[in-house]
Design a protein around this motif. Structure first.
Motif, PDB file in Angstrom:
ATOM      1  N   LEU A   1      -8.890 -29.457 -23.509  1.00 46.86           N
ATOM      2  CA  LEU A   1      -8.587 -28.148 -24.115  1.00 46.86           C
ATOM      3  C   LEU A   1      -8.169 -27.130 -23.053  1.00 46.86           C
ATOM      4  O   LEU A   1      -7.847 -25.990 -23.371  1.00 46.86           O
ATOM      5  N   GLY A   2      -8.251 -27.536 -21.770  1.00 47.22           N
ATOM      6  CA  GLY A   2      -7.799 -26.631 -20.697  1.00 47.22           C
ATOM      7  C   GLY A   2      -8.921 -26.065 -19.848  1.00 47.22           C
ATOM      8  O   GLY A   2      -8.670 -25.310 -18.902  1.00 47.22           O
ATOM      9  N   HIS A   3     -10.166 -26.413 -20.149  1.00 46.68           N
ATOM     10  CA  HIS A   3     -11.284 -25.893 -19.367  1.00 46.68           C
ATOM     11  C   HIS A   3     -11.482 -26.722 -18.091  1.00 46.68           C
ATOM     12  O   HIS A   3     -11.043 -27.868 -18.021  1.00 46.68           O
ATOM     13  N   GLU A   4     -12.186 -26.106 -17.136  1.00 48.42           N
ATOM     14  CA  GLU A   4     -12.572 -26.844 -15.925  1.00 48.42           C
ATOM     15  C   GLU A   4     -13.973 -27.390 -16.164  1.00 48.42           C
ATOM     16  O   GLU A   4     -14.896 -26.607 -16.436  1.00 48.42           O
ATOM     17  N   VAL A   5     -14.124 -28.693 -16.068  1.00 50.00           N
ATOM     18  CA  VAL A   5     -15.372 -29.312 -16.529  1.00 50.00           C
ATOM     19  C   VAL A   5     -16.020 -30.167 -15.453  1.00 50.00           C
ATOM     20  O   VAL A   5     -15.344 -30.954 -14.769  1.00 50.00           O
ATOM     21  N   LEU A   6     -17.338 -30.031 -15.360  1.00 52.19           N
ATOM     22  CA  LEU A   6     -18.136 -30.861 -14.469  1.00 52.19           C
ATOM     23  C   LEU A   6     -19.100 -31.659 -15.349  1.00 52.19           C
ATOM     24  O   LEU A   6     -19.932 -31.073 -16.051  1.00 52.19           O
ATOM     25  N   GLY A   7     -18.981 -32.974 -15.314  1.00 51.36           N
ATOM     26  CA  GLY A   7     -19.911 -33.832 -16.061  1.00 51.36           C
ATOM     27  C   GLY A   7     -21.096 -34.165 -15.157  1.00 51.36           C
ATOM     28  O   GLY A   7     -20.902 -34.548 -14.006  1.00 51.36           O
ATOM     29  N   VAL A   8     -22.309 -34.011 -15.676  1.00 50.80           N
ATOM     30  CA  VAL A   8     -23.504 -34.189 -14.836  1.00 50.80           C
ATOM     31  C   VAL A   8     -24.390 -35.282 -15.422  1.00 50.80           C
ATOM     32  O   VAL A   8     -24.639 -35.313 -16.633  1.00 50.80           O
ATOM     33  N   ASP A   9     -24.850 -36.176 -14.566  1.00 53.14           N
ATOM     34  CA  ASP A   9     -25.757 -37.231 -15.019  1.00 53.14           C
ATOM     35  C   ASP A   9     -26.638 -37.635 -13.852  1.00 53.14           C
ATOM     36  O   ASP A   9     -26.306 -37.344 -12.694  1.00 53.14           O
ATOM     37  N   VAL A  10     -27.763 -38.310 -14.153  1.00 53.90           N
ATOM     38  CA  VAL A  10     -28.630 -38.788 -13.071  1.00 53.90           C
ATOM     39  C   VAL A  10     -28.259 -40.218 -12.674  1.00 53.90           C
ATOM     40  O   VAL A  10     -28.719 -40.721 -11.663  1.00 53.90           O
ATOM     41  N   ASP A  11     -27.421 -40.867 -13.495  1.00 54.19           N
ATOM     42  CA  ASP A  11     -27.069 -42.270 -13.285  1.00 54.19           C
ATOM     43  C   ASP A  11     -25.823 -42.360 -12.398  1.00 54.19           C
ATOM     44  O   ASP A  11     -24.701 -42.195 -12.860  1.00 54.19           O
ATOM     45  N   GLU A  12     -26.049 -42.646 -11.101  1.00 53.56           N
ATOM     46  CA  GLU A  12     -24.941 -42.638 -10.128  1.00 53.56           C
ATOM     47  C   GLU A  12     -23.886 -43.697 -10.468  1.00 53.56           C
ATOM     48  O   GLU A  12     -22.689 -43.484 -10.272  1.00 53.56           O
TER      49      GLU A  12
ATOM     50  N   LYS B   1     -22.984 -44.807 -13.373  1.00 56.11           N
ATOM     51  CA  LYS B   1     -22.158 -44.315 -14.476  1.00 56.11           C
ATOM     52  C   LYS B   1     -21.159 -43.280 -13.959  1.00 56.11           C
ATOM     53  O   LYS B   1     -19.981 -43.286 -14.335  1.00 56.11           O
ATOM     54  N   LEU B   2     -21.636 -42.407 -13.079  1.00 54.89           N
ATOM     55  CA  LEU B   2     -20.766 -41.352 -12.535  1.00 54.89           C
ATOM     56  C   LEU B   2     -19.626 -41.954 -11.721  1.00 54.89           C
ATOM     57  O   LEU B   2     -18.480 -41.503 -11.807  1.00 54.89           O
ATOM     58  N   ALA B   3     -19.958 -43.004 -10.961  1.00 55.68           N
ATOM     59  CA  ALA B   3     -18.922 -43.638 -10.143  1.00 55.68           C
ATOM     60  C   ALA B   3     -17.840 -44.231 -11.039  1.00 55.68           C
ATOM     61  O   ALA B   3     -16.641 -44.093 -10.781  1.00 55.68           O
ATOM     62  N   LYS B   4     -18.273 -44.870 -12.124  1.00 56.07           N
ATOM     63  CA  LYS B   4     -17.308 -45.463 -13.065  1.00 56.07           C
ATOM     64  C   LYS B   4     -16.420 -44.387 -13.676  1.00 56.07           C
ATOM     65  O   LYS B   4     -15.194 -44.494 -13.682  1.00 56.07           O
ATOM     66  N   LEU B   5     -17.069 -43.335 -14.174  1.00 56.84           N
ATOM     67  CA  LEU B   5     -16.304 -42.275 -14.842  1.00 56.84           C
ATOM     68  C   LEU B   5     -15.334 -41.616 -13.866  1.00 56.84           C
ATOM     69  O   LEU B   5     -14.175 -41.347 -14.214  1.00 56.84           O
ATOM     70  N   SER B   6     -15.787 -41.393 -12.626  1.00 58.19           N
ATOM     71  CA  SER B   6     -14.919 -40.759 -11.632  1.00 58.19           C
ATOM     72  C   SER B   6     -13.714 -41.639 -11.314  1.00 58.19           C
ATOM     73  O   SER B   6     -12.660 -41.142 -10.922  1.00 58.19           O
ATOM     74  N   ALA B   7     -13.891 -42.959 -11.491  1.00 56.48           N
ATOM     75  CA  ALA B   7     -12.778 -43.886 -11.250  1.00 56.48           C
ATOM     76  C   ALA B   7     -11.926 -44.075 -12.504  1.00 56.48           C
ATOM     77  O   ALA B   7     -11.027 -44.913 -12.534  1.00 56.48           O
TER      78      ALA B   7
ATOM     79  N   ARG C   1      -8.966 -31.238 -13.750  1.00 56.11           N
ATOM     80  CA  ARG C   1      -9.837 -30.355 -14.543  1.00 56.11           C
ATOM     81  C   ARG C   1     -11.204 -30.976 -14.830  1.00 56.11           C
ATOM     82  O   ARG C   1     -12.117 -30.291 -15.269  1.00 56.11           O
ATOM     83  N   LEU C   2     -11.322 -32.294 -14.579  1.00 60.90           N
ATOM     84  CA  LEU C   2     -12.576 -32.981 -14.897  1.00 60.90           C
ATOM     85  C   LEU C   2     -13.126 -33.677 -13.660  1.00 60.90           C
ATOM     86  O   LEU C   2     -12.418 -34.431 -12.992  1.00 60.90           O
ATOM     87  N   ARG C   3     -14.398 -33.397 -13.360  1.00 67.36           N
ATOM     88  CA  ARG C   3     -15.075 -34.068 -12.240  1.00 67.36           C
ATOM     89  C   ARG C   3     -16.478 -34.425 -12.681  1.00 67.36           C
ATOM     90  O   ARG C   3     -16.979 -33.911 -13.679  1.00 67.36           O
ATOM     91  N   PHE C   4     -17.128 -35.288 -11.898  1.00 66.72           N
ATOM     92  CA  PHE C   4     -18.493 -35.686 -12.235  1.00 66.72           C
ATOM     93  C   PHE C   4     -19.393 -35.513 -11.020  1.00 66.72           C
ATOM     94  O   PHE C   4     -18.951 -35.678  -9.877  1.00 66.72           O
TER      95      PHE C   4
END
Ligand code: UDX
Length: 446
Positions: A24-35, A37-43, A65-68
């Motif tokens: 939608l155009g926002h700057e988004v940071l996805g946060v999780d404790v599961d590293e 999962k974050l590595a997968k999403l970032s890739a 616009r999207l980072r984790f």
């Protein structure tokens, strides 16, 4: 206007919400404790299957616009708008919801909030939770009462997650009118493109917003169990529940959607949400109001037993030594989710009762193996059906609906098929010389 947003939790709900907010155009940071999962999403890899979401994820990683991250302080520095989309599973051995993940987000985030902020809860929670979390956040946050907690329930369906997030039927926002100054305006900014589409926007108190979600799921579960109860009656009376559903569904007050009889509902939401709803009603002194949900749950669980019985009848009375092909393991098509899946549960029961069960699902094989490692997993439909005495269709994937009897004629040991989802063309199978059976249709009517 573009906002900086943090989304806590990167499961079905959180990952979808994060990616779609970026879209939608926002700057988004996805946060999780599961590293991991974050590595997968970032890739650019999704930890689950959801049609169309991979494109949204990749597109917004690429445009930046999207980072984790796993860092709460990074999230608190970055954003003043926070969404909570972590899980609220059923507590072990109880009906009530386990709120430890939701609580943990507030406990860890609030002490880091030095500026005014809005926390929007999206997780499905027992009524009263949002107010309690608001008190806790205000007590813990250096910014005190300038931190607002609002509730913005999510109604997305797996398989349609992107569509449901970007074009929902409605947006519900619960606010604590004693404290909310910014919540509604911030929500209107975040969802401005959706509101431009005239999507209904309902602003309520916190308790109503929480209840809208649980009430919606309770209604859907009740609708499915209603038609499955009719399926039981149809089987006893020699009638056909699918025709019955078509006929009553023409009444606009009833409607045909969610009236598909079969082996019942499963997944990560409906079963646990109706149980948590009953538990919460008991706590607040309204348990009688929801005792019918116990029956909704019972009807639903009976469908699984009924399917095991149909399979037993189909193989001639004893499962011991029989070979059964199970087509479908996911709790519904276009998903790899096997949480409380009726299909996988039935496959497991059949095996425990002595059948040799071979399972095939287009997407849910890995998740099924983790949950039920002792079942046989086949490489294809034909492989699963090889030497089978009976074929059970338990998830209505299009591959199974379009299956031609001729493709299995020479593969199976017995030409018997049981349609657990009322999704096959009965006439075609019968014309091809198969013994065709279905739930909610007595052999007489079929
Ligand atoms: C559900 C709600 O629909 C959604 O609004 C909420 O946000 C989360 O829970 P989901 O779990 O993705 O979504 O699945 P849904 O499409 O509702 O299906 C739930 C189960 O009901 C599936 O196992 C499905 O096979 C079964 N079902 C659905 C039926 O047995 N018959 C029907 O007619 C419809």
């Amino acid at each position: 206007m573009s906002r900086r947003i943090a989304v806590f939790g990167t499961g079905y709900l959180g990952a979808t919400h994060a990616a779609c907010m970026a879209d939608l155009g926002h700057e988004v940071l996805g946060v999780d404790v599961d590293e991991a999962k974050l590595a997968k999403l970032s890739a650019g890899e999704l930890p689950f299957y959801e049609p169309g979401l991979d494109d949204v994820l990749e597109r917004n990683l690429a445009n930046g616009r999207l980072r984790f991250t796993s860092s709460y302080s990074e999230a608190a520095d970055f954003a003043d708008v926070h969404f909570v989309g972590v899980g609220t599973p059923q507590r072990k051995g109880e009906f009530a919801a386990d709120l430890s993940y939701v609580d943990a987000v507030i406990e860890n985030l609030a002490p880091l909030l030095h500026r005014p902020a809005v926390i929007f809860g999206k997780s499905t929670v027992p009524v009263g939770t949002a107010e309690r979390l608001g008190e806790r956040a205000r007590a813990l946050a250096p910014a005190g009462s300038e931190v607002e907690v609002a509730w913005n329930p999510e109604f997305l369906r797996e398989g349609f997650a992107v569509q449901d997030t970007l074009h929902p039927d409605r947006i519900v926002l619960g606010v604590d009118r004693r404290f909310a100054v910014r919540s509604e305006d911030v929500a209107r900014e975040v969802y401005s493109q959706l509101l431009d589409e005239d999507i209904p926007f309902l602003v309520t108190d916190l308790a109503t917003a929480e209840l809208v979600k649980t009430a919606a799921n309770a209604f859907l579960a009740t609708k499915i169990s209603f038609i499955n109860a009719m399926a039981e009656v149809c089987e006893a009376a020699g009638a056909d529940v699918t025709v019955l559903a078509d006929a009553i569904g023409h009444d606009a007050r009833i409607g045909r959607r969610f009236l598909n009889a079969g082996i019942g509902f499963g997944g990560g939401c409906l079963p646990k949400d109706i149980r948590a709803f009953m538990a919460r009603a008991g706590e607040i002194g309204a348990d009688e109001a929801l005792t019918f949900l116990r029956e909704v749950d019972n009807i639903n669980m009976r469908r699984r037993t009924r399917m095991v019985e149909l399979a037993r009848e189909a193989v001639g009375g004893s499962l011991i030594g029989s070979r059964i092909a199970v087509l479908g393991a996911a709790f519904k098509p276009d998903s790899d989710d096997v949480r409380d899946s009726p299909a996988l549960n039935i496959a497991g029961q059949l095996q425990l009762q002595g059948a040799s069960v071979s399972v095939f699902d287009p997407k849910a094989m890995d998740n099924s193996r983790k949950l039920f490692p002792t079942l046989n997993y086949a490489a294809s439909i034909e492989d699963a059906c090889s030497g089978a005495d009976v074929v059970l269709v338990l998830t209505e994937w299009s591959q199974f609906r379009e299956l031609k009897p001729t493709s299995l004629d020479s593969v199976v040991r017995g030409k018997t098929i049981v349609d657990g989802r009322n999704c096959l063309n009965a006439a075609m199978w019968i014309q091809s010389g198969w013994d065709f059976r279905a739930v909610g249709v007595s052999k007489r009517a079929g």
